[in-house]
Design an enzyme around this catalytic site. Structure first.
Site, PDB file in Angstrom:
ATOM      1  N   ASP A  52       1.110  -1.468   0.123  1.00  0.00           N
ATOM      2  CA  ASP A  52       0.304   0.170  -0.427  1.00  0.00           C
ATOM      3  C   ASP A  52       0.739   1.078  -0.167  1.00  0.00           C
ATOM      4  O   ASP A  52       2.254   1.319   0.641  1.00  0.00           O
ATOM      5  CB  ASP A  52      -0.952  -0.019   1.274  1.00  0.00           C
ATOM      6  CG  ASP A  52      -1.559  -1.155   1.151  1.00  0.00           C
ATOM      7  OD1 ASP A  52      -2.501  -1.729  -0.035  1.00  0.00           O
ATOM      8  OD2 ASP A  52      -2.516  -1.561   2.618  1.00  0.00           O
ATOM      9  N   TYR A 110       5.414  -9.542   6.856  1.00  0.00           N
ATOM     10  CA  TYR A 110       5.812  -7.681   7.155  1.00  0.00           C
ATOM     11  C   TYR A 110       6.170  -7.589   8.983  1.00  0.00           C
ATOM     12  O   TYR A 110       5.994  -7.971   9.673  1.00  0.00           O
ATOM     13  CB  TYR A 110       4.087  -7.049   6.844  1.00  0.00           C
ATOM     14  CG  TYR A 110       3.576  -7.056   5.696  1.00  0.00           C
ATOM     15  CD1 TYR A 110       3.695  -5.827   5.164  1.00  0.00           C
ATOM     16  CD2 TYR A 110       3.174  -7.980   5.051  1.00  0.00           C
ATOM     17  CE1 TYR A 110       3.397  -5.513   3.875  1.00  0.00           C
ATOM     18  CE2 TYR A 110       2.691  -7.807   3.302  1.00  0.00           C
ATOM     19  CZ  TYR A 110       2.774  -6.579   3.174  1.00  0.00           C
ATOM     20  OH  TYR A 110       2.695  -6.478   1.405  1.00  0.00           O
TER      21      TYR A 110
END
Length: 242
Positions: A52, A110
């Site tokens: 993103d 992540y």
């Protein structure tokens, strides 16, 4: 023509995500520009996943089919000379023609950083979320355990394709204190939904600050309400995640 695997690192601050967009600066767009400068004439590179806006990477994998008559080290140097300062290729190697960075990936990982301070710290906030008021670390650590396993994460993100599944398997989720006021959340899964990691972090911090009960997560995993369609049934997840 040969297929190459490229391992990318980038500072996502000034990118509108990784996927190419017509009028915005993206990781894929800059990589394809750099490849064009060294003779690539293809239509599109393939990335292992999408990140993103504002998300950084140290090991994003891409593949590209390229006519290249020099060594892999030469390709590495040529690409890094053509890429902007906030991007780099850390590895370039020839792979089998059937290699696919998305479908051959077994998991993604992540790491989300945050720190607790009452006043803005602009340099730190480039790479971490400033949280205030302070939270209960024990509640934060316990909240991460709720996500491990196979669940429908529709309440925490959007599918990556219009009719895609929102079921994901999380193999690892946990917090580590790295400084007196800084914590890191590491989560590993087979794949992630759009904005899933940010929403997981936001909800865990809300639990640790006493704003919502941990049961809100349990209910949302058992009876998911898609993002954007939440109601009072899931009060904790109706909070704005930024």
């Amino acid at each position: 023509m040969a297929r190459y695997q490229l391992t990318l690192a980038y500072d996502g601050t000034d990118f509108f995500g990784s996927q190419r967009q017509a009028s915005k600066r993206t990781v894929q767009g800059e990589l394809e520009k750099a490849l064009g400068k060294i003779g690539w004439t293809g239509r599109s590179v393939i990335l292992s996943g999408r990140t993103d806006t504002g998300v950084h990477a140290t090991g994003q994998v891409a593949s590209v089919d390229l006519h290249w008559s020099h060594s892999e080290d030469d390709l590495l140097r040529a690409l890094n000379a053509a890429l902007p300062p906030d991007m780099a290729v850390h590895r370039a190697r020839m792979v089998h023609e059937t290699f696919h960075p998305r479908f051959d990936a077994t998991s993604r990982c992540y790491r989300y950083c945050l720190f607790c301070q009452p006043l803005r710290q602009p340099t730190r906030e480039r790479f971490a979320w400033r949280v205030w008021p302070e939270f209960n670390p024990d509640l934060l650590v316990d909240a991460a355990k709720l996500f491990i396993g196979t669940h429908d994460f529709a309440a925490f993100g959007s599918p990556t394709t219009p009719k895609g599944t929102t079921v994901r398997t999380v193999m690892k989720a946990g917090w580590m204190q790295v400084e007196r006021d800084e914590w890191q959340f590491e989560v590993q899964a087979d794949a992630f939904l759009y904005r899933m990691v940010r929403r997981l972090v936001f909800v865990q911090v809300a639990i640790a600050q006493g704003k919502i009960p941990a049961e809100a997560v349990t209910r949302s995993l058992a009876d998911p309400v898609p993002a954007g369609k939440r109601s009072e049934v899931h009060p904790g997840l109706a909070l704005h995640t930024g």
